[in-house]
Design a protein around this motif. Structure first.
Motif, PDB file in Angstrom:
ATOM      1  N   MET A  79      80.794  26.062  59.361  1.00  0.00           N
ATOM      2  CA  MET A  79      79.540  26.858  59.043  1.00  0.00           C
ATOM      3  C   MET A  79      79.356  28.251  59.846  1.00  0.00           C
ATOM      4  SD  MET A  79      77.859  24.738  56.720  1.00  0.00           S
ATOM      5  CE  MET A  79      76.158  24.573  56.921  1.00  0.00           C
ATOM      6  N   ARG A  85      75.467  28.726  56.720  1.00  0.00           N
ATOM      7  CA  ARG A  85      76.213  28.349  55.466  1.00  0.00           C
ATOM      8  C   ARG A  85      77.565  28.322  55.668  1.00  0.00           C
ATOM      9  NH1 ARG A  85      74.613  32.965  51.654  1.00  0.00           N
ATOM     10  NH2 ARG A  85      76.117  31.694  50.152  1.00  0.00           N
ATOM     11  N   GLU A  89      81.998  29.987  51.608  1.00  0.00           N
ATOM     12  CA  GLU A  89      81.020  30.525  50.389  1.00  0.00           C
ATOM     13  C   GLU A  89      80.786  31.981  50.591  1.00  0.00           C
ATOM     14  OE1 GLU A  89      78.174  27.386  49.981  1.00  0.00           O
ATOM     15  OE2 GLU A  89      76.756  29.212  49.883  1.00  0.00           O
TER      16      GLU A  89
ATOM     17  N   THR D  44      68.638  34.988  55.782  1.00  0.00           N
ATOM     18  CA  THR D  44      67.935  33.957  54.636  1.00  0.00           C
ATOM     19  C   THR D  44      66.847  34.425  54.179  1.00  0.00           C
ATOM     20  OG1 THR D  44      67.097  31.787  54.825  1.00  0.00           O
ATOM     21  CG2 THR D  44      66.697  33.019  56.799  1.00  0.00           C
ATOM     22  N   GLU D 202      68.630  27.169  53.224  1.00  0.00           N
ATOM     23  CA  GLU D 202      69.304  27.588  52.016  1.00  0.00           C
ATOM     24  C   GLU D 202      69.015  27.014  50.792  1.00  0.00           C
ATOM     25  OE1 GLU D 202      71.152  30.030  52.008  1.00  0.00           O
ATOM     26  OE2 GLU D 202      70.626  30.480  53.997  1.00  0.00           O
TER      27      GLU D 202
END
Lengths: 316, 308, 280, 537
Positions: A79, A85, A89, D44, D202
């Motif tokens: 991550m 994240r 990805e 984000t 997320e």
């Protein structure tokens, strides 16, 4: 031939293994992590701690390595510390832009290099050859980031013809708009790679030209064009293909710089910002996958060599 | 006479391509006596040079043993056995001067100080017929004959008893080669040397050797005194070699046996190695490998039909 | 067709000498202290007082470029020495002994070679914090495999020549054969490798500086000057132009020299040796 | 031949790929799209987890604040909360939402959403930075310690939903700045209440689908490239004038300006260099906007070490006198900054302009150093490289210090190395920036136990004054207490205050009603318009 192939495969496996090991060791010699130290972000210490727990592995180093390796095999690259994240990805989101820049650059540079390299080799020692030779040497000596800055200075500001940043003006931009955005970063990439390929192509073509069958073909009165397409290029294509496959790291570095200078939304820019921010999982995943990619493309180049080269194919 | 060097059943193999091996030297036994000049002849690819390298320890045999002064020795370098190579240009390090080159053996043995070593170098240079002007020269500044002399001097400083001479004169013109051969003869006396002379030049062999062995595809097919072997060759291959040699008599018949490029020499799975090229080959020749058998005193031949 | 030879070599070497003289004697040529700021004269265009103009803090760009030459050349040469030393040693061992040692060393070079140098350098410098010695270490540490391959190939060729065998026969140790007989004969190739390693190192150093991970300001380097300058390309064309031109000229000089040397050593080839990640 | 054929083929396939990817997604004409530049991509879009400036900016577009502060006075103002009252115990606030608030999916925005958001912030797995703001809420600390607590009603005793519109928050002690903390937005409970907190950051309902209540709604996002948002027709302050905002991510600030000049950008927020102002202001297509901000630059003094002259207050005072701050601001920042001499900014109600009377003086500084018995010593000054202003401050400081016998060695450190050096205390002086709260409460940085007190400054008197300042609600009394503590802090010379830089924005002349808040670029974005384009009035 199978034996040679297996030997190469085995070497590639060893190299890949070494790459994971070295990458892992680099990652683990890294001191600290980015959020710990940042006084300008008001972080809640307990939150950082909790978050660290989520990130951290435990156990002795070899065990950590093995569990990291097994996660790699399952496609888990970790991550991102900044984006929170999966790295994979994030990379996939940015991959299309990078491909859109590098693939045309690669083809353009190679195409130009093959035509110019052949032309120069045919006129070895002539004015054009010497000029191109010197020019390609200069092209290799141009710092790509400087070239980028100069291009922007000239064509985005001095003569405001081309955009200085990004990939499109608006969300619904036309293809033309995207292509216009492509020109400067593409130029920047092509100059460096062209110079690099040109020198190899010229060398490869010269090597073919010095062979007897070319002299015989000439003696038989074939036209120069016929000789080039029928004899020279097919025979020179092997080393050219190899070099093209091996130039991957070069292309990659080029993309890194071009994306950074022209704010291109690809993987390269992301890598630079991740590196500057010490986003370790991203840095390591990128190092690992590019190294693996290069190792594999080397292997494929060898494979191609074996498949195409009759001498190697029929040997024993 | 006293044997100084003896080989017993030496075999050397090389991998060739996938799975295959080539026996460059296949069960060779021979003896060289003290202060003798022994010739070794054969076509290119017959394994002469490999044998020479095995003797000097540059290559290792995979089977067989080596006796030096009657004692069995392990394969490896021995100061007593030295070699002078065919191509003197390649055999001399182009970055060293003649002085350095000749001195090297002494430096390695750590004999004396620099002045003493230089004395010895000068003496040996004089022995091989080079003057001190040469000391500061580099190999590329010398003629072929001078280079061979330097190569000889290099080996002589370590006082060997056997020197393998691999085609020592093949790169030289006629006068230079004649002078070198004379020098070799003189050095043999002065230093008490034995020579193994590897050559395809039969005239040279005839001129300087006492005994000779003929090799074909890794095997010795005939050996004996030079006069015996050259005047009454017993093996068809020896005959072929002698016939193929340019002869002053133009009326001499051209050999009828086919000639091959070294890499295309037909090899066989069984029988006499020479049978594909032999006009007299019989069924036995195809099936059974002939052993080296005595024909007359000191004359051995490996041929089923030699006694016929 | 006969090629006129040596133009590249002479041009390259004279450029290198010219640049080195500038770098070594920088205090003589630099008419200003490269750290001296001047609040009144920022971003002045090139003129009689400031040949290359001034930067945002009013520092003389000419003096900074000249001082930067020192840093760049020092880093380039030190990194080159490092990669040449390591590469020659490992390449010679691999080429001479072959077998397992060769396998081990060659796989190690493969592993380092498959990393894009710039990326690996960025990563290492990012992780261990930028400093001059680290920059040298990282560039040298990533540059040696190319040298190792070259030297290995050369040693493998040389060790089959008879003079190596002759020396062995005289009783020379492996060390002596390598040091006295083989390496001096590989010197030409090593020098060519060095002339390629220096510009590569200079370029990587400048790249690191440009990304902010090289030698840190206020020490002027061409890379970190470009980093500053990229925010002022509309205000001052000279700000980015001169440091970049300095990089170009230096790297070009070394490439020219390398090319010239290569032509001398091997008149047939006028291109770089193929960089293969696997040996054949 | 072969190559060129392959080339053409690949080129064609790429073109098709992009035509497919670029189909028009909206009917809005270009004239009603505002093109804004951002120096980095938002990390984000979840406002409660945003840590960086760009994410916070984007969050402000998509999410409305519960409460706001006045851009000129910094006083707390209504936003989603229309009104509030404080009970006689001075601990319990009753806050009332506006009538008829809606999420963009049509669900009403109620007190339950607010309660959900507050509980989320206090949850043990919450990793954003907001929790310290709520630590005075009764029961919040206990709730945070029980890891798997649900967001049930009453889980935190101090948070109680009274009716659809009203929520009651009770504190465990009187805390004057509390309301100024409630400037974060609520999250939609109906979308998120079953999501684990660890997965919240997320969660797609805040990203791709986009349920919000802010002036703009999420349309599309290509990381590192752009963020596109469209006007929210149900925005509680009315539908914004500008139909879409296209946020372009361009890290290269020079390229930003070039794109602005080329007419491809309408607004460059904050990142405009002072050197650009004059030139851009001369352009008739461009207008420059300026506003003060709640941030300032300073030189941190590390007196946590043993055996350092910096432990002596006189030494610190002497160092504070070295720089001519007025000149520095005039030359280096071309006047686009305010000189600072104390911990509060002019916008704060408790700001004391008296401090600005001091002047730098080398002889006085020298005198102080001699008194302290340190005629000569060395100091290591660090700053982050690439910041040309800080580099110049460092160089100037070095020059000035040399004149009073202090040898300052300057080290420009790459950003992360700089942060590491700060954390490890490996410096004597460090040039830093810092942001302050809207409320003049100084506890965060100056209380000995303050979470933001990294220099190790401790003064018992100051601690007591600050505690008292937070515990009274009367503004007059607070002003008095904060002025006293300011005076004490300045006398200790714990850091060297430099300046507070203005935010400079360059915008297209077509952009009307633009006004940035000291804390937020988009606070009145619903009022902005692009009049004059497309022949519109």
């Amino acid at each position: 031939m199978i034996r040679i192939l297996l030997n190469r495969l085995w070497q590639t496996v060893i190299v890949l293994f070494g790459v994971t090991l070295i990458t892992f060791l680099i990652m683990h010699s890294a001191p600290g992590h980015p959020l710990q130290a940042n006084p300008e972000l008001r972080l809640d210490p307990t939150a950082v701690e909790r978050w660290l727990e989520l990130q951290e592995l435990d156990g002795p180093l070899p065990a950590q390595y093995l569990s990291w390796l097994s996660r790699l095999f399952r496609g888990d690259f970790g991550m991102s510390l900044i984006y929170n994240r999966p790295v994979l990805e994030l990379a996939l989101e940015r991959l299309p832009a990078t491909l859109f820049l590098t693939v045309p650059a690669f083809l353009l540079a190679l195409g130009l290099a093959i035509s110019c390299g052949t032309w120069a080799a045919l006129r070895q020692g002539g004015f054009g050859d010497r000029l191109l030779g010197l020019g390609s040497l200069a092209g290799l000596s141009l710092p790509s980031f400087w070239l980028g800055i100069i291009l922007m200075m000239l064509f985005s500001y001095g003569y405001p013809w081309l955009p200085a940043a990004g990939m499109r003006t608006a969300e619904d931009s036309s293809v033309l708009d995207i292509l216009i955005h492509l020109i400067l970063p593409l130029t920047m990439l092509v100059v460096g790679s062209f110079s690099y390929y040109f020198r190899y192509v010229r060398y490869a073509v010269l090597a073919v030209l010095s062979q007897d069958f070319i002299k015989i073909a000439r003696a038989r009165g074939f036209t120069e064009l016929y000789i080039v397409f029928r004899y020279v290029l097919p025979n020179a294509s092997l080393p050219i293909v190899t070099v093209a496959a091996l130039s991957l790291p070069l292309l990659f570095t080029g993309a890194l710089v071009a994306e950074y200078v022209f704010s291109w939304p690809g993987i390269g820019r992301w890598i630079i910002s991740s590196t500057l921010a010490r986003d370790y999982p991203v840095i390591m995943a990128v190092n690992l996958s590019t190294a693996a990619l290069v190792a594999l493309s080397n292997f494929l180049a060898d494979l191609l060599y074996l498949l195409i080269d009759p001498r190697l194919r029929f040997k024993a | 006479m006293e044997a100084i060097l003896a080989l017993k059943g030496v075999v050397a193999v090389y991998p060739s391509g996938a799975q295959r091996i080539v026996k460059a030297v296949d069960g060779v036994s021979l003896t060289i006596y003290s202060r003798e000049t022994f010739g070794l002849v054969g076509e290119s690819g017959s394994g002469k040079t490999t044998l020479g390298k095995i003797i000097t320890g540059l290559e290792r045999p995979c089977r067989g043993s080596l006796y030096f002064n009657g004692k069995r020795v392990a394969p490896g370098m021995r100061r007593e056995i030295q070699m002078v190579f065919q191509d003197s240009a390649a055999a001399l390090n182009p970055r060293l001067t003649v002085a350095n080159l000749v001195e090297e053996g002494l430096v390695i043995q750590k004999t004396g100080d620099r002045a003493e070593r230089m004395q010895q170098v000068l003496k040996i240079l004089a022995d091989v017929g080079l003057d001190r002007m040469m000391l500061k020269r580099y190999p590329h500044q010398l003629s072929g004959g001078q280079r061979q002399r330097v190569a000889l001097a290099r080996t002589l400083v370590v006082l060997p008893s056997v020197i393998v001479l691999d085609e020592p004169v093949s790169a030289l013109d006629v006068t230079a080669s004649a002078r070198l051969l004379l020098l070799l003869a003189r050095l043999k006396e002065a230093y008490g040397l034995s020579y193994l002379l590897i050559s395809h030049n039969l005239a040279v062999v005839l001129q300087v050797c006492e005994r000779v062995a003929v090799m074909y595809l890794g095997k010795i097919v005939e050996t004996g005194r030079v006069e015996t072997v050259f005047n009454s060759p017993a093996h068809p291959y020896t005959r072929l070699l002698l016939d193929a040699y340019p002869h002053p008599d133009p009326q001499k018949k051209i050999p009828v046996i086919q000639l091959f490029e070294p890499e295309n020499l037909p090899s066989t799975a069984s029988g006499c190695r020479f049978h594909p090229r032999c006009s007299k080959a019989s069924l036995r020749c195809r099936q059974q490998t002939p052993a080296l058998a005595q024909k007359s005193e000191r004359h051995f031949v490996a041929c089923h039909r030699a006694s016929e | 067709m006969v090629r006129r030879q040596g133009v590249e070599l002479y041009l390259g070497i004279s450029l290198i000498i010219f640049l080195t003289v500038f770098a070594v004697l920088s205090p003589l040529f630099a008419n200003y202290d490269p750290h001296q700021t001047d609040a009144e004269r920022w971003l002045q265009s090139p003129g009689k007082e400031h040949f290359f103009g001034t930067d945002r803090l009013g520092r003389d760009i000419y003096s900074r470029v000249v001082y930067g030459a020192r840093v760049s050349l020092a880093v380039g040469i030190l990194a080159m020495l490092l990669s040449i030393t390591v590469g020659t040693a490992l390449g010679a061992l691999a080429g001479y002994f072959g077998g397992f040692a060769d396998q081990l060393i060659m796989r190690l070079t493969d592993i380092v070679l498959v990393y894009p140098t710039m990326l690996l350098a960025l990563t290492l410098v990012a992780i261990f914090e930028p400093a001059i010695w680290l920059v040298v270490l990282v560039i040298g540490g990533t540059g040696w495999p190319a040298v190792a391959r070259l030297v290995r190939g050369e040693i493998m060729r040389l060790k089959n020549l008879e003079f190596a065998a002759a020396a062995r026969m005289l009783g020379a140790s492996h060390r002596r054969v390598l040091l006295v007989h083989l390496l001096p004969n590989a010197l030409g190739q090593i020098v060519v490798a060095a002339t390629v390693a220096v510009p590569a190192a200079i370029m990587t150093e400048a790249g690191l500086g440009y990304f902010g991970l090289g030698i840190q300001p206020p020490i002027p380097t061409w890379g970190n000057m470009l980093r500053e300058a990229q925010n002022y390309i509309r205000h001052a064309w000279w700000y980015a132009t001169f440091p970049g031109a300095a990089i170009f000229l230096t790297v070009f000089a070394f490439h020219l020299t390398g090319e010239g040397l290569r032509q001398r050593l091997d008149p047939k080839s006028q291109s770089g040796r193929e960089r293969r990640a696997y040996d054949h | 031949m072969l190559w060129s054929r392959v080339l053409v083929l690949i080129a064609i396939s790429f073109v098709f790929l992009f035509i497919n990817g670029c189909q028009k997604s909206s009917e809005v004409t270009n004239s009603q799209i505002l093109h804004v530049a951002a120096p980095a991509s938002p990390i984000t879009l979840n406002p409660l987890f945003a840590r960086d400036a760009v994410s916070l900016e984007a969050a402000a577009l998509l999410h409305p604040q519960l409460l706001g502060t006045n851009p000129y006075t910094l006083e707390v103002e209504p936003r989603l909360f229309a009104s509030w009252e404080l009970h006689a115990d001075n601990l319990t606030y009753h806050l009332r939402l506006r009538e008829g608030l809606l999420w963009s999916d049509g669900t009403p925005l109620t007190a339950d959403d607010v309660a959900f958001t507050l509980l989320l912030i206090c949850h043990a797995d919450y990793t954003g930075w907001l929790y310290p703001l709520l630590r005075f809420v009764e029961g919040a600390e206990e709730y945070r310690k029980t890891r798997h607590s649900p967001y049930a009603q009453g889980a935190i005793p101090g948070i109680r939903v009274i009716d659809e519109q009203t929520i009651a928050i009770r504190l465990k002690q009187v805390h004057a700045p509390f309301l100024s903390y409630l400037t974060f937005p609520p999250l939609p409970a109906h979308k998120l209440q079953n999501v684990k907190v660890a997965d919240m950051e997320e969660h797609p309902s805040l990203k791709n689908v986009g349920v919000g209540a802010g002036p703009y709604l999420f349309t599309s996002w290509r990381p590192d490239e752009y963020l596109l948002v469209r006007a929210n027709p149900d925005y509680y302050l009315g539908k914004p004038e500008i139909a879409e905002i296209y946020y372009r991510i361009i890290p290269n600030i020079e390229a930003q300006v070039i794109e602005l000049l080329a007419g491809k950008l309408d607004l460059l927020p904050t990142a405009v260099k002072v050197e650009d102002v004059e030139m851009l202001a001369a352009d008739r297509q461009i207008r420059i906007h300026k506003n003060s901000r709640l941030v300032y630059d300073y030189i941190a003094i590390n007196h946590k070490q043993e055996n350092t002259p910096l432990k002596d207050r006189r030494v610190r005072q002497a160092l504070a006198m070295l720089l001519e701050k007025d000149e520095l601001v005039a030359n280096l920042l071309l006047g686009f900054a305010e000189v600072l001499h104390g911990p509060l900014l002019p916008l704060h109600f408790a700001y004391d302009s008296e401090f600005s009377q001091e002047k730098g003086s080398l002889p006085a500084a020298r005198e102080l150093l001699l008194q302290a018995g340190y005629p000569q010593f060395k100091l290591k000054l660090i700053f982050n490289s690439g910041n040309i202003v800080r580099e110049n401050v460092a160089l100037l400081f070095k020059e000035q210090a040399a004149q009073v016998g202090v040898d300052v060695q300057i080290h420009a450190l790459e950003w992360e190395a700089f942060l590491a050096a700060l954390t490890n205390g490996d410096y004597d002086l460090a040039i830093l920036g810092r942001s302050t709260d809207a409320d003049p409460d100084l506890s965060f940085h100056w209380h000995s136990q303050g979470a933001g007190n990294r220099t190790g400054y401790a003064n018992e008197q100051v601690d007591r004054l600050l505690e008292a300042g937070a515990a009274v609600l009367d503004r007059g009394k607070r002003t008095e207490l904060y002025r006293q503590s300011q005076a004490l802090i300045v006398a200790d010379a714990p850091i060297i205050w430099l300046y507070s830089r203005q935010a400079i924005h360059a915008a297209s002349a077509d952009l009307h009603n633009f006004a940035a808040h000291p804390e937020s670029l988009f606070y009145n974005v619903h009022l902005w318009s692009l009049a004059g384009r497309d022949g519109r009035p």
